[in-house]
Scaffold this active site. Structure first.
Site, PDB file in Angstrom:
ATOM      1  N   GLY A  12      -9.743  22.591  -9.245  1.00 40.85           N
ATOM      2  CA  GLY A  12      -9.341  21.191  -9.140  1.00 40.85           C
ATOM      3  C   GLY A  12     -10.323  20.293  -8.412  1.00 40.85           C
ATOM      4  N   ASN A  14     -12.497  18.402  -9.839  1.00 43.14           N
ATOM      5  CA  ASN A  14     -12.490  17.117 -10.562  1.00 43.14           C
ATOM      6  C   ASN A  14     -11.251  16.303 -10.200  1.00 43.14           C
ATOM      7  OD1 ASN A  14     -14.824  16.698 -12.517  1.00 43.14           O
ATOM      8  ND2 ASN A  14     -14.298  18.826 -12.921  1.00 43.14           N
ATOM      9  N   LEU A  94      -5.192  21.926 -26.566  1.00 44.05           N
ATOM     10  CA  LEU A  94      -4.056  21.011 -26.545  1.00 44.05           C
ATOM     11  C   LEU A  94      -3.216  21.120 -27.812  1.00 44.05           C
ATOM     12  CD1 LEU A  94      -4.564  17.458 -25.127  1.00 44.05           C
ATOM     13  CD2 LEU A  94      -3.899  19.575 -23.990  1.00 44.05           C
ATOM     14  N   ASN A 108     -11.200  14.027 -21.683  1.00 52.44           N
ATOM     15  CA  ASN A 108     -11.585  15.353 -21.210  1.00 52.44           C
ATOM     16  C   ASN A 108     -12.973  15.279 -20.595  1.00 52.44           C
ATOM     17  OD1 ASN A 108     -11.517  18.276 -21.009  1.00 52.44           O
ATOM     18  ND2 ASN A 108     -12.902  18.337 -22.769  1.00 52.44           N
ATOM     19  N   HIS A 110     -16.286  17.512 -20.155  1.00 45.72           N
ATOM     20  CA  HIS A 110     -16.908  18.732 -20.671  1.00 45.72           C
ATOM     21  C   HIS A 110     -18.268  18.910 -19.987  1.00 45.72           C
ATOM     22  CE1 HIS A 110     -17.757  21.974 -23.439  1.00 45.72           C
ATOM     23  NE2 HIS A 110     -18.983  21.488 -23.536  1.00 45.72           N
ATOM     24  N   ASP A 151     -13.677  19.155 -28.577  1.00 48.96           N
ATOM     25  CA  ASP A 151     -14.807  18.367 -28.028  1.00 48.96           C
ATOM     26  C   ASP A 151     -15.398  17.402 -29.059  1.00 48.96           C
ATOM     27  OD1 ASP A 151     -14.539  19.856 -25.665  1.00 48.96           O
ATOM     28  OD2 ASP A 151     -15.954  21.372 -26.347  1.00 48.96           O
ATOM     29  N   GLU A 181     -20.170  15.516 -13.283  1.00 49.70           N
ATOM     30  CA  GLU A 181     -18.719  15.479 -13.536  1.00 49.70           C
ATOM     31  C   GLU A 181     -17.950  14.630 -12.523  1.00 49.70           C
ATOM     32  OE1 GLU A 181     -16.848  19.289 -14.366  1.00 49.70           O
ATOM     33  OE2 GLU A 181     -18.789  20.116 -14.899  1.00 49.70           O
TER      34      GLU A 181
HETATM   35  C1  GRF Z   1     -15.497  21.993 -14.693  1.00 47.44           C
HETATM   36  O1  GRF Z   1     -16.794  22.478 -14.843  1.00 47.44           O
HETATM   37  C2  GRF Z   1     -15.073  21.360 -15.993  1.00 47.44           C
HETATM   38  O2  GRF Z   1     -16.043  20.619 -16.624  1.00 47.44           O
HETATM   39  C3  GRF Z   1     -14.741  22.590 -16.776  1.00 47.44           C
HETATM   40  O3  GRF Z   1     -14.078  23.435 -15.851  1.00 47.44           O
HETATM   41  C4  GRF Z   1     -14.511  23.126 -14.546  1.00 47.44           C
HETATM   42  C5  GRF Z   1     -13.305  22.732 -13.752  1.00 47.44           C
HETATM   43  O4  GRF Z   1     -13.532  22.645 -12.426  1.00 47.44           O
HETATM   44  N1  GRF Z   1     -14.043  22.301 -17.983  1.00 47.44           N
HETATM   45  P1  GRF Z   1     -12.411  22.091 -11.449  1.00 47.44           P
HETATM   46  O5  GRF Z   1     -11.110  22.843 -11.709  1.00 47.44           O
HETATM   47  O6  GRF Z   1     -12.260  20.622 -11.651  1.00 47.44           O
HETATM   48  O7  GRF Z   1     -12.944  22.416 -10.074  1.00 47.44           O
END
Ligand code: GRF
Length: 207
Positions: A12, A14, A94, A108, A110, A151, A181
């Site tokens: 988590g 992000n 999904l 999303n 990626h 994607d 990200e």
């Molecule tokens: C990130 O690299 C995201 O792009 C990928 O999974 C990872 C998730 O990381 N799809 P987090 O759970 O947000 O730390």
């Protein structure tokens, strides 16, 4: 106020970037109304609870049929009446009915520059392993809208990240998160929240 639901599967970070960006005013006009994980032990759920955000697990493992899980997930999301669904490291394909119910309302993140290193099988560390195996000198991250493909929806934001000769998949994954990200996902949400995104002929533009 843009109401967002964030779907997660893992650490988590992000999600944390979104929470911090709202707190710091980098994302305005936005409220996280719920966090949903497919994994009970996802640390992302703790992050949400620590910030007083409603958080729950809806796992495919708790349902006999995939359709039952799909319905449960859709129902849980509908309860929040979100304006936007954010996939932040969500590792479940999904359900079609969810994509149909929220057209152009799902984004999303990626961890590559789409259309490179995306599609079936390109998730998590596999993406970075493939980048290193090909010898790419540049990679990055992409925020895109979600359509019925993998994607394949309109690209909203991208940011490039350098690959170093000494990188391992883990080191590269971390750099892509830190340098791309955690920046572009909040930027994308802020742009949507403030009405600065237009989608025309499958092309998304921020103005
Ligand atoms: C990130 O690299 C995201 O792009 C990928 O999974 C990872 C998730 O990381 N799809 P987090 O759970 O947000 O730390």
């Amino acid at each position: 106020m843009l109401k967002i639901v964030v779907l997660v599967s893992g650490g988590g970070t992000n999600l944390q970037a979104i929470i911090d960006s709202i707190r710091l005013g980098r994302i305005t006009n936005t409220e996280i109304v719920g966090v949903i994980s497919n994994k009970k032990d996802a640390y992302a759920l703790e992050r949400a609870k620590d910030h007083g955000i409603d958080a729950q697990c809806i796992s495919p493992k708790d349902y006999e049929k995939r359709e039952e899980f799909d319905q449960a997930l859709l129902h849980a999301i509908d309860q929040y009446q979100p304006d936007l669904i954010v996939l932040a490291g969500y590792l479940v394909i999904l359900p079609k009915l969810l994509v149909e119910a929220y057209p152009n309302k799902i984004i999303n993140i990626h961890p590559s520059l789409i259309p490179s290193f995306c599609g079936a099988g390109f998730y998590g560390l596999h993406v970075h392993e493939a980048v290193l195996a090909r010898g790419n000198k540049v990679t990055g991250a992409t925020v895109h809208f979600v359509d019925e493909g993998t994607d394949s929806g309109p690209i909203l934001l991208q940011k490039a990240v350098c690959v170093k000769a000494t990188d391992t998949p883990e080191i590269l994954q971390r750099r892509v998160m830190e340098e791309a990200e955690w920046l572009i996902l909040p930027q994308a949400i802020d742009a949507i929240a403030n009405g600065r995104v237009q989608i025309k002929n499958n092309i998304a533009t921020i103005f």
